[in-house]
Design a protein around this motif. Structure first.
Motif, short mmCIF file in Angstrom:
data_model
loop_
_atom_site.label_atom_id
_atom_site.label_comp_id
_atom_site.label_asym_id
_atom_site.label_seq_id
_atom_site.Cartn_x
_atom_site.Cartn_y
_atom_site.Cartn_z
N THR A 98 22.71 89.82 69.33
CA THR A 98 24.00 89.16 69.16
C THR A 98 24.48 89.27 67.72
N TYR A 99 23.56 89.11 66.78
CA TYR A 99 23.93 89.21 65.36
C TYR A 99 24.51 90.60 65.06
N LEU A 141 22.46 80.69 66.60
CA LEU A 141 21.90 81.53 67.66
C LEU A 141 20.55 81.01 68.12
N VAL A 142 19.71 80.61 67.19
CA VAL A 142 18.38 80.10 67.56
C VAL A 142 18.50 78.79 68.33
N VAL A 183 18.79 86.99 69.56
CA VAL A 183 19.28 86.70 68.21
C VAL A 183 19.63 87.99 67.46
N GLN A 189 14.19 77.27 58.97
CA GLN A 189 15.10 78.40 58.79
C GLN A 189 16.10 78.15 57.68
N ALA A 240 19.71 79.48 71.77
CA ALA A 240 18.65 80.08 72.58
C ALA A 240 17.71 79.01 73.13
N THR A 297 15.04 74.47 62.79
CA THR A 297 16.30 74.54 62.06
C THR A 297 16.09 74.27 60.57
N VAL A 301 22.72 82.79 62.32
CA VAL A 301 21.33 82.84 62.79
C VAL A 301 20.86 81.46 63.25
N THR A 342 14.54 84.52 72.42
CA THR A 342 15.07 84.48 71.05
C THR A 342 14.88 85.82 70.36
N TYR A 344 30.79 84.56 67.63
CA TYR A 344 30.19 84.85 66.32
C TYR A 344 30.96 85.95 65.60
#
Length: 300
Positions: free
Chosen positions: A83-84, A225-226, A80, A289, A229, A286, A222, A76, A175
């Motif tokens: 990719t972001y 993505l998490v 993360v 975040q 992962a 989740t 985000v 992660t 994304y």
């Protein structure tokens, strides 16, 4: 059932088969997995030996399972931010194009349709294959560098380069589309007002206008993505496993649970308990975040 103009009937005709499939192939297996996690389920899906929270205790004290969670955390940490940043950069560049925008949008999005298994085999057999073969080692040979066994070298751990690059190639385009949608929602009047106030185009405009306006999209990206992962399996398994099995390094939770539940012992109780723990971790992460990043908060 029939209602006005039989609308309820047509609703169930169209939705019913999908709802039934969702219940049979998603909700029933999930519920049965939770049920199995409380039993000693060796080689059976209909156990009778109730062990309570014993499976959960065993998983939470299992060093291999905790190590797999550490592998996820490291993955992660790599994937993360990478990719972001890449997807946001691609979105900004494509959004600024004045011609062939649809072409480049399609080109960058196309890898999303590729199977993770197929992509893993391409990376393993063509790009990072062996010590003397593969595109990566061929390019290194042009510059006189030493050849590298990318997937079996642990010091330094070059396998992370293979795993991260394949995931970047597969998901950055998806994304990018999300960020493009966010960019197209930004009013051009904001940029016109900034230009009148003397703001310079480029980094200054991006920092003070574009990036703040993408806050809601960034939060969603985000979170996705998490979660993705956490669910990493195909690329790890197909890249690192061979006829001898899976190596002890870079073993994410789903790979560990796969061998626990379907390996030699076929301990479905332990595997189910680990799956429930993993699902709870994903849910808690989740929610935390979402609260921390302000998902659903009204924008100023």
């Amino acid at each position: 059932m029939f209602g006005p103009q039989r609308r309820s009937l047509w609703f169930w005709i169209f939705v019913g088969p999908f709802a039934l499939g969702l219940a049979l192939f998603t909700y029933v297996p999930l519920a049965w997995s939770v049920y199995l996690s409380f039993f000693d389920a060796h080689n059976t899906v209909t156990p009778t030996d109730f062990v309570g929270l014993g499976n959960y205790t065993s998983m939470l004290t299992d060093g291999a399972f905790l190590s797999s969670l550490g592998t996820f955390a490291l993955f992660t940490l790599f994937i993360v931010p990478a990719t972001y940043a890449l997807s946001l950069a691609l979105a900004v560049m494509v959004n600024r194009l004045r011609f062939a925008q649809a072409f480049f949008r399609s080109v960058f999005f196309l890898p999303t349709a590729c199977s993770y298994v197929v992509a893993a085999l391409i990376w393993k057999l063509s790009l990072f294959s062996g010590v003397r073969f593969g595109l990566a080692n061929t390019v290194l040979g042009w510059f006189g560098a030493d050849q590298t066994a990318w997937l079996s070298t642990t010091d330094p751990p070059w396998y992370w380069l293979v795993i991260v690059t394949i995931r970047l190639w597969l998901q950055a385009g998806f994304y990018m589309i999300l960020f493009l949608a966010g960019l197209q929602r930004i009013s051009p009047q904001l940029y016109e007002a900034a230009a009148v106030d003397g703001a310079r185009t480029g980094w200054q405009t991006f920092r003070h206008i574009t990036f703040p306006q993408l806050r809601a999209t960034s939060v969603a990206v985000v979170l996705l993505l998490v979660i993705n992962a956490f669910q990493a399996f195909d690329e790890f398994y197909n890249l690192l496993s061979d006829a001898r099995g899976y190596p002890p390094y870079a073993r994410p939770p789903l790979v560990y649970l796969y061998y626990t539940a379907l390996g030699r012992e076929q301990n479905l109780g332990l595997g189910s308990a680990g799956a429930v723990i993993l699902a709870l971790i994903i849910a808690v992460a989740t929610v935390v975040q979402a609260r921390w990043l302000g998902l659903g908060r009204k924008e100023d």
